[in-house]
Enzyme design. Structure first.
Site, PDB file in Angstrom:
ATOM      1  N   GLU A 228       0.320  -1.679   0.260  1.00 57.87           N
ATOM      2  CA  GLU A 228       0.090   0.021   0.199  1.00 57.87           C
ATOM      3  C   GLU A 228       0.948   1.465  -0.076  1.00 57.87           C
ATOM      4  O   GLU A 228       2.169   1.555   0.438  1.00 57.87           O
ATOM      5  CB  GLU A 228      -0.723   0.011   1.469  1.00 57.87           C
TER       6      GLU A 228
ATOM      7  N   CYS B 211      -8.107  -0.724   7.756  1.00 54.67           N
ATOM      8  CA  CYS B 211      -6.874  -1.209   7.298  1.00 54.67           C
ATOM      9  C   CYS B 211      -6.167   0.094   6.698  1.00 54.67           C
ATOM     10  O   CYS B 211      -5.178   0.518   7.673  1.00 54.67           O
ATOM     11  CB  CYS B 211      -6.742  -1.760   5.965  1.00 54.67           C
TER      12      CYS B 211
ATOM     13  N   HIS C  70      -1.552  -5.281   1.813  1.00 54.01           N
ATOM     14  CA  HIS C  70      -2.790  -6.714   1.818  1.00 54.01           C
ATOM     15  C   HIS C  70      -1.896  -7.882   1.624  1.00 54.01           C
ATOM     16  O   HIS C  70      -1.889  -7.872   0.440  1.00 54.01           O
ATOM     17  CB  HIS C  70      -3.930  -5.409   1.121  1.00 54.01           C
TER      18      HIS C  70
END
Ligand code: PCA
Length: 206
Positions: free
Chosen positions: A82, A145, A169
């Protein structure tokens, strides 16, 4: 000199999942040594308020040099590195306390977004060289998240020597897809575990 600490977090299961592979991943790396650092693993609640307070308590207690958050993203086919956390909570499903946030900031006075500070490009290269499917993702969603990555990046934004912070993730486990009967991508826990180790090796050496 104090030993460097790497904090790795996973999450407990959340709707509609009965397990969360990141719970096991975080527990499995607890106590592991990587280079001159020691890993501390922790499992976070999927809770609109308690996830953040737990993360802040861990930062305070451990003063980690690196923070690697892990979360499950059903439907994704590869490990997602991410790149960014955005200042919004907009939950598609309620959290484990039954709370469903819509259009609310993670931090009322916070920046619009923060970039992750791990060496993502280097981690991506090492993962794909090792034959592990991975990519740079430009959205961590708007659920717990994203909120957790935002919370950590916001908390360390003003500290003098901030830890490097990032989020991976992971896809569903094969057993989760088997149970769902849906046509979805999955990844074995052994490959996920190797991906986490590689990410830790890169950040420990950086
Ligand atoms: N995945 C969710 C929250 C907890 C988890 O493992 C998410 O992607 O926001």
């Amino acid at each position: 000199m104090r030993e460097r600490t790497i904090l790795v977090t996973g999450f407990e299961p959340f709707t509609p999942h009965k397990v969360n592979p990141t719970e096991e991943l975080a527990r499995s790396v607890d106590g592991v040594r990587v280079g001159d650092a020691v890993v501390r693993g922790a499992v976070l609640p999927v809770h609109h308020a308690d996830a953040a307070s737990r993360v802040l308590a861990l930062l305070e207690a451990l003063h980690p040099a690196v923070v690697l958050h892990l979360g499950l993203a059903g439907g994704r086919a590869r490990i997602a590195l991410e790149r960014v956390a955005v200042n919004v909570m907009d939950y598609a499903v309620p959290d484990n306390a039954g709370c469903q946030k819509a259009d609310e900031p993670c931090v009322a006075t916070g920046a619009v977004a923060y970039f992750a500070t791990l060496p993502l490009r280097a981690i991506l290269g090492r993962l794909t060289d090792a034959g592990i499917p991975a990519y740079l993702s430009d959205t961590a969603g708007t659920y717990l998240c994203n909120q957790t990555l935002y919370t950590t990046l916001h908390a360390v934004a003003a500290v003098p020597a901030p830890p490097r912070v990032g989020f991976l993730h992971v896809p569903l486990l094969p057993s989760m897809v088997a149970a769902s009967g849906l046509d979805q991508a999955s990844m074995d826990i052994v490959i996920m575990r190797r991906a986490v180790e590689i990410a830790l090796e890169v950040v420990a050496g950086a």
